[in-house]
Write a protein that holds these residues in place. Structure first.
Motif, PDB file in Angstrom:
ATOM      1  N   GLU A  30      14.534  24.994  48.790  1.00  0.00           N
ATOM      2  CA  GLU A  30      15.259  26.264  48.720  1.00  0.00           C
ATOM      3  C   GLU A  30      16.735  26.041  48.397  1.00  0.00           C
ATOM      4  OE1 GLU A  30      16.396  30.117  51.453  1.00  0.00           O
ATOM      5  OE2 GLU A  30      14.460  29.141  51.756  1.00  0.00           O
ATOM      6  N   THR A  31      17.313  24.968  48.906  1.00  0.00           N
ATOM      7  CA  THR A  31      18.718  24.679  48.629  1.00  0.00           C
ATOM      8  C   THR A  31      18.916  23.551  47.634  1.00  0.00           C
ATOM      9  OG1 THR A  31      18.777  23.214  50.562  1.00  0.00           O
ATOM     10  CG2 THR A  31      19.447  25.507  50.888  1.00  0.00           C
ATOM     11  N   PHE A  77      12.318  29.334  45.135  1.00  0.00           N
ATOM     12  CA  PHE A  77      11.627  30.533  45.609  1.00  0.00           C
ATOM     13  C   PHE A  77      10.205  30.228  46.063  1.00  0.00           C
ATOM     14  CE2 PHE A  77      15.008  31.760  42.790  1.00  0.00           C
ATOM     15  CZ  PHE A  77      15.609  32.812  43.450  1.00  0.00           C
ATOM     16  N   HIS A 121       3.788  35.614  50.794  1.00  0.00           N
ATOM     17  CA  HIS A 121       4.899  36.047  51.646  1.00  0.00           C
ATOM     18  C   HIS A 121       4.440  36.191  53.094  1.00  0.00           C
ATOM     19  CE1 HIS A 121       7.406  39.244  53.571  1.00  0.00           C
ATOM     20  NE2 HIS A 121       8.378  38.483  53.091  1.00  0.00           N
ATOM     21  N   ARG A 181      10.088  32.133  49.508  1.00  0.00           N
ATOM     22  CA  ARG A 181      11.381  32.636  49.966  1.00  0.00           C
ATOM     23  C   ARG A 181      11.398  34.163  49.913  1.00  0.00           C
ATOM     24  NH1 ARG A 181      16.825  31.341  46.490  1.00  0.00           N
ATOM     25  NH2 ARG A 181      18.144  33.053  47.267  1.00  0.00           N
ATOM     26  N   GLU A 182      12.059  34.764  50.874  1.00  0.00           N
ATOM     27  CA  GLU A 182      12.184  36.219  50.894  1.00  0.00           C
ATOM     28  C   GLU A 182      13.384  36.652  50.060  1.00  0.00           C
ATOM     29  OE1 GLU A 182      12.645  39.671  54.276  1.00  0.00           O
ATOM     30  OE2 GLU A 182      11.111  38.109  54.484  1.00  0.00           O
ATOM     31  N   GLU A 226      19.900  38.816  44.660  1.00  0.00           N
ATOM     32  CA  GLU A 226      18.873  37.782  44.814  1.00  0.00           C
ATOM     33  C   GLU A 226      17.758  37.973  43.793  1.00  0.00           C
ATOM     34  OE1 GLU A 226      18.526  36.462  49.402  1.00  0.00           O
ATOM     35  OE2 GLU A 226      18.116  38.579  49.016  1.00  0.00           O
ATOM     36  N   THR A 270      21.148  29.899  45.734  1.00  0.00           N
ATOM     37  CA  THR A 270      20.035  29.644  46.644  1.00  0.00           C
ATOM     38  C   THR A 270      20.219  30.241  48.016  1.00  0.00           C
ATOM     39  OG1 THR A 270      21.012  27.552  47.345  1.00  0.00           O
ATOM     40  CG2 THR A 270      19.522  27.492  45.462  1.00  0.00           C
ATOM     41  N   LYS A 307      20.373  32.965  50.948  1.00  0.00           N
ATOM     42  CA  LYS A 307      19.658  34.231  51.147  1.00  0.00           C
ATOM     43  C   LYS A 307      20.638  35.375  51.292  1.00  0.00           C
ATOM     44  CE  LYS A 307      15.391  32.513  53.146  1.00  0.00           C
ATOM     45  NZ  LYS A 307      14.445  32.596  54.254  1.00  0.00           N
TER      46      LYS A 307
END
Length: 538
Positions: free
Chosen positions: A266-267, A276, A321, A327-328, A334, A536, A538
């Motif tokens: 994610e990062t 994602f 999800h 990822r949300e 986003e 990245t 959120k």
């Protein structure tokens, strides 16, 4: 009188006699038959090797061990370090009759090319066998053992395992009453992606005549990306990213290292989309085992002799999800970052906003993601195959269940218990939203019959896709119906948006008509496409 007990039954294979169990209604289950040698020790990271035979009858009443993975799935066995005989097949067949050899349905489980096994309860082949096919399912190498890039060793070892299992079917299935000349490969998600790959692999040519693919993912890596992921996994495992270095790491160490790399995506993704959806294993477009993306290959007519039945669900990514696999995304910035990661044109994102004006950003994000990765790719597989002269059928799973506070959506994997006839299996209640009712059971009978009829004669019961139009069977309750994709508002948004595999196609094969060539949707990015850190959060 009480119910009749299960009885032992034996079959003679090329490797030796196997002993399974026959149920009171006459369906035999023979489980955990080796089709290749244990892929460890001298065989690790290599193409599958022949299994050793046996002299005394072999007990095959329980599933074989699963391939190295960290997943613990409801009702399924887990991998334990030391489990090595992971390349096995299972067979279900009804009592012999005078009807002649039966069609064969060969099932490949899904699991993001990272986890899963043939022992999952919703994959039990009893109901399908009772309906008139011989069901075979297989375990294959997943995760790094099956799909990690290892210098000096073949890529796509999991796919090569599947080829070896199909060869076992060709050589042995007649002993179970099956027809080796009438084999249908079937799979879901990564299993459906595997089926599509097998259609275009030279090693699998001639081993099957039909394919059923549910929710085919647009998910492939180039060699450079696969090598970059290997470098990260090797570093996490504390070994060199070389053949000898990776061989020095235990399967357990590489499973843990791959989980660590996925958790950091994610990062710090290797490819933009991994920020994602952190999938780190996919088939590798190596030019040898897998020559090219199946979408482009099918468009060339390479597999026109193979009949194809495709299905996807209407709301694929809501499931991913729900289980926390993606990822949300809940804000417009986003969503813009996500669209950039997938190289989606602005007009496509705006189109979903117009079609879903009252939906929250999260719902629009999941709708776009599901259509991008599964829906559109699956649909185009059928269309390209038909335009190239193959026979193809398309269906969509649209069954919903209302309930207080919302309802169960037609999401990823919900269709599989219906097609297998396993609505009461462990874990199926979560997939379908509770205990099945009479309408659900009727839908299951219709879907199961479509699979059986397609495996038997290549016709599931509705019109095929043609070069001029896409007729879709929509599975729903209380009744199914046919739909014309020419009138689909969602499909209209995607016209003119090529998937990466289509960029090399002739103009008459590319998606259209549309407003010129839009950016290509890609999940096979190069390492230089890493998502900037600022995108990245959120």
């Amino acid at each position: 009188m009480g119910e009749q007990p299960w009885v032992e039954t034996e079959f003679r294979t090329a490797g030796g006699t196997v002993r399974g169990r026959r149920s009171p209604d006459g369906v035999a289950a023979v489980l955990g038959i080796p089709y290749a040698a244990a892929p460890f020790g001298a065989h690790r990271f290599r193409a599958p090797q022949p299994a050793a035979g046996w002299s005394a009858p072999r007990d095959c009443t329980v599933f074989g061990p699963v391939a190295p993975q960290s997943a613990e799935l409801p009702g399924s066995p887990v991998w334990r370090p030391g489990d090595e005989e992971v390349l096995t097949v299972n067979v279900w067949v009804r009592a012999p009759s005078d009807a002649g050899p039966l069609p064969v349905l060969f099932w490949i489980h899904g699991g993001a090319y990272t986890f899963g096994s043939s022992a999952q309860p919703d994959f039990d082949g009893t109901a399908l066998a009772r309906a008139g096919v011989v069901v075979v399912s297989c375990n294959y190498r997943v995760g790094f053992e099956g799909f990690g890039h290892v210098p000096g060793f073949p890529d796509n070892r999991g796919l090569l395992d599947q080829v070896a299992a199909l060869r076992w079917v060709r050589e042995n299935i007649a002993a179970f009453g099956g027809d080796p000349g009438n084999v249908t490969v079937a799979g879901h998600s990564a299993g459906a992606g595997s089926a599509a790959c097998l259609m275009v692999m030279e090693q699998a040519h001639g081993l099957f005549r039909r394919a059923v693919a549910h929710s085919v993912p647009h998910a492939f890596f180039g060699v450079e990306v696969a090598a970059a992921i290997t470098s990260r996994i090797a570093a996490a495992a504390g070994v060199a990213a070389t053949g000898p270095g990776l061989l020095s790491a235990s399967p357990q160490a590489l499973v843990a290292a791959a989980d660590k790399v996925a958790g950091a995506c994610e990062t710090d993704p290797v490819t933009a989309v991994q920020a994602f959806d952190p999938v780190v294993f996919q088939p590798v477009l190596d030019g040898e085992v897998l020559p090219m993306d199946p979408l482009a290959a099918l468009a060339s007519g390479i597999a026109r002799e193979v009949d194809l039945l495709v299905c996807h669900t209407l709301e694929e990514y809501w499931f991913l999800h729900e289980v926390g696999a993606v990822r949300e995304v809940a804000s417009e910035p986003e969503l813009a970052d996500f669209a950039e990661a997938l190289s989606l044109p602005a007009r496509l994102v705006a189109g979903y906003r117009a079609l879903m004006p009252d939906a929250p950003v999260l719902d629009r994000y999941l709708a776009i993601f599901g259509d991008a990765v599964f829906g559109e790719y699956s649909s185009r597989l059928a269309e390209h195959h038909a335009r190239a002269g193959g026979r193809a059928y398309l269906s969509r799973f649209a069954r919903r269940r209302p309930r207080p506070g919302g309802g169960t959506r037609p999401w990823h994997t919900a269709d599989i218990p219906f097609a297998f006839g396993n609505l009461d299996a462990v874990g199926a209640d979560f997939l379908i939203g509770g205990a099945p009712d009479a309408q659900d059971r009727a839908l299951s009978r219709r879907m199961l019959r479509a699979w059986v009829d397609f495996a038997a004669c290549g016709d599931p019961g509705w019109p095929a896709v043609t070069a001029d139009g896409t007729t879709v069977q929509v599975w729903a309750v209380p009744d199914d119906h046919l739909s014309d994709d020419g009138a689909s508002a969602v499909r209209a948004l995607w016209r003119g948006v090529p998937l990466e595999a289509e960029l090399s196609l002739a103009p008459e094969l590319a998606p259209g008509p549309g407003p010129g060539l839009e950016p290509a949707l890609t999940t096979t990015s190069s390492p230089s496409d890493t998502l900037p850190a600022r995108r990245t959060s959120k």
